[in-house]
Design a protein around this motif. Structure first.
Motif, short mmCIF file in Angstrom:
data_model
loop_
_atom_site.label_atom_id
_atom_site.label_comp_id
_atom_site.label_asym_id
_atom_site.label_seq_id
_atom_site.Cartn_x
_atom_site.Cartn_y
_atom_site.Cartn_z
N ASN A 1 -19.26 -103.99 12.74
CA ASN A 1 -17.85 -104.29 12.49
C ASN A 1 -16.95 -103.67 13.56
OD1 ASN A 1 -19.15 -104.69 9.76
ND2 ASN A 1 -17.08 -105.39 9.35
N SER B 1 -15.37 -106.58 6.67
CA SER B 1 -15.76 -107.99 6.52
C SER B 1 -15.72 -108.40 5.05
CB SER B 1 -17.16 -108.22 7.10
OG SER B 1 -17.14 -108.09 8.50
N THR C 1 -23.05 -116.12 3.62
CA THR C 1 -21.81 -115.35 3.53
C THR C 1 -20.77 -115.92 4.47
OG1 THR C 1 -22.14 -113.67 5.27
CG2 THR C 1 -23.25 -113.30 3.14
N ARG D 1 -16.69 -114.68 10.32
CA ARG D 1 -18.08 -114.22 10.33
C ARG D 1 -18.92 -115.08 9.39
NH1 ARG D 1 -20.01 -107.94 9.16
NH2 ARG D 1 -22.00 -108.08 10.28
N GLN E 1 -22.95 -115.70 8.05
CA GLN E 1 -24.30 -115.15 8.01
C GLN E 1 -25.19 -115.99 7.10
OE1 GLN E 1 -22.89 -111.19 6.68
NE2 GLN E 1 -24.18 -110.35 8.30
N LEU F 1 -32.31 -112.94 9.17
CA LEU F 1 -30.85 -112.94 9.25
C LEU F 1 -30.39 -113.69 10.49
CD1 LEU F 1 -27.90 -112.00 8.75
CD2 LEU F 1 -28.49 -109.86 9.92
N GLU G 1 -26.75 -114.53 12.42
CA GLU G 1 -25.36 -114.08 12.46
C GLU G 1 -24.58 -114.85 13.51
OE1 GLU G 1 -22.38 -110.93 11.46
OE2 GLU G 1 -24.50 -110.43 11.24
N ASN H 1 -21.85 -101.67 1.97
CA ASN H 1 -21.79 -103.02 1.41
C ASN H 1 -21.43 -102.91 -0.06
OD1 ASN H 1 -22.34 -105.97 1.79
ND2 ASN H 1 -23.75 -105.57 0.11
N ASP I 1 -29.07 -108.87 1.80
CA ASP I 1 -27.64 -108.93 2.10
C ASP I 1 -27.32 -107.80 3.07
OD1 ASP I 1 -27.61 -106.59 0.60
OD2 ASP I 1 -26.53 -107.46 -1.11
N ASN I 2 -26.05 -107.53 3.29
CA ASN I 2 -25.67 -106.50 4.25
C ASN I 2 -25.93 -105.08 3.75
OD1 ASN I 2 -24.44 -107.91 6.63
ND2 ASN I 2 -23.23 -108.83 4.99
N MET J 1 -29.55 -103.84 6.85
CA MET J 1 -28.50 -103.17 7.62
C MET J 1 -28.84 -103.25 9.11
SD MET J 1 -27.76 -99.93 5.07
CE MET J 1 -25.99 -99.98 5.25
#
Length: 254
Positions: free
Chosen positions: A3, A19, A48, A62, A64, A88, A90, A218, A245-246, A250
Motif C-alpha cells: 500500500n 485499500s 476484490t 486495485r 485482485q 494471487l 494483482e 486485513n 485473502d490479504n 500477505m
C-alpha cells in the motif's frame, strides 16, 4: 507494505493508502470417497475491488483475484489437516502474480475444540514495473520485486452448532514479525453465516524506523450463503481452509 508506492531513488513522497473496498467469491468441498479415501477436495475463488477512487500516487483502482485449491481431512476426534495452493493476481499501480502453499494441522478434542498450527510459504517471487504519480502530477516508473510472506500461526478454534466457529491465533514470520488475529463464522440461519476476519502483522522494524511501511493488516466483514443449508453434502467435505485473502496471503517487497 504494497500500500506504499515504490518510489526508491525518485524523490517522490511515499504516502500510503488504505485499500478499502469489496470482495465476493465462493468456496466448495467435495468428498473423494469414490477413490477409497477419507480425504476431500476443496476449491474456491475470491475477487476484490478496492481503492475505488484511486490513491494519492495512482488513479488506478486495485483489482485482485485469489484462487485456492487442495486436499483436506476433517474428523470428529483426533488429527485433521488441510493443504492448499493459493494463486494471487494483482492489478494496481503494478501487475503481478504469486503462488504460495498454505496448510493447517489440527487436533480435535472430545469437546470439539481444535488446537493446531497454520502455515503459509511462497513458492515463487515476481517483479513488476510500477507507475506512480508524484506531487507535480508527473508519472514516474520504477521496478519492484515482491514475494509472499512466510508465516506460522498457532491457533485455537471453538466450534459451535450449525457449523459456526471462532478462531484466535498468534504467530510469527520468517522476518521475525509478529502476527495476531481471529476469524469468526457466526450462524444467522442454517443457510447464512456472518463472517469476520482480522489479521495484524507487527513489523520487526520499530516506530521511526520504517515500521509504518512494513505493517500488514486485513479486516473483512461479509456473509456466506449456503444454498442447501446444513443438508447440503457431508460435513466432512466442508472446506477446512478459507479462500486466500490479504490476511492469509500477505505480500512484501524483497
Amino acid at each position: 507494505p504494497m500500500n506504499f508506492a515504490n518510489t526508491s531513488n525518485s524523490g517522490v513522497d511515499r504516502s500510503g493508502t488504505g485499500s478499502f473496498g469489496f470482495y465476493e467469491g465462493y468456496n466448495k468441498g467435495a468428498s473423494l470417497r469414490f477413490f477409497g479415501t477419507d480425504l476431500a477436495w476443496q476449491s474456491g475463488i475470491r475477487f476484490t475491488q478496492s481503492n475505488l477512487s484511486g490513491a494519492g500516487f495512482s488513479n488506478e483502482r486495485r483489482e485482485q483475484i485469489f484462487m485456492t485449491g487442495g486436499l483436506m481431512r476433517r474428523v470428529d476426534l483426533g488429527f485433521q489437516f488441510g493443504v492448499v495452493f493459493d494463486y494471487l493476481y494483482e492489478d494496481w499501480y503494478y501487475r503481478g502474480d504469486l503462488l504460495q502453499i498454505r496448510g493447517e494441522l489440527g487436533w480435535v478434542r472430545p469437546n470439539r475444540d481444535v488446537f493446531g498450527l497454520k502455515f503459509a510459504a511462497g513458492l515463487d517471487d515476481d517483479s513488476a514495473t510500477t507507475s506512480v504519480i508524484d506531487a507535480s502530477g508527473a508519472t514516474i516508473e520504477n521496478v519492484i520485486q515482491f514475494q509472499a510472506t512466510t508465516q506460522y500461526r498457532l491457533f485455537y478454534r471453538k466450534q459451535f452448532s450449525r457449523y459456526g466457529e471462532v478462531d484466535g491465533f498468534v504467530g510469527w514470520t520468517d522476518k521475525d514479525d509478529g502476527l495476531l488475529g481471529f476469524e469468526a463464522d457466526i450462524p444467522i440461519s442454517d443457510s447464512l453465516l456472518w463472517n469476520t476476519t482480522a489479521t495484524y502483522l507487527i513489523p520487526n522494524e520499530g516506530t521511526g524506523n520504517g515500521g509504518n511501511e512494513e505493517e500488514g493488516w486485513n479486516l473483512a466483514f461479509g456473509f456466506t450463503y449456503r444454498p442447501c443449508g446444513l443438508s447440503g453434502g457431508s460435513r466432512y467435505s466442508r472446506p477446512l481452509l478459507k479462500v486466500a485473502d490479504n490476511g492469509s496471503f500477505m505480500v512484501d517487497r524483497k
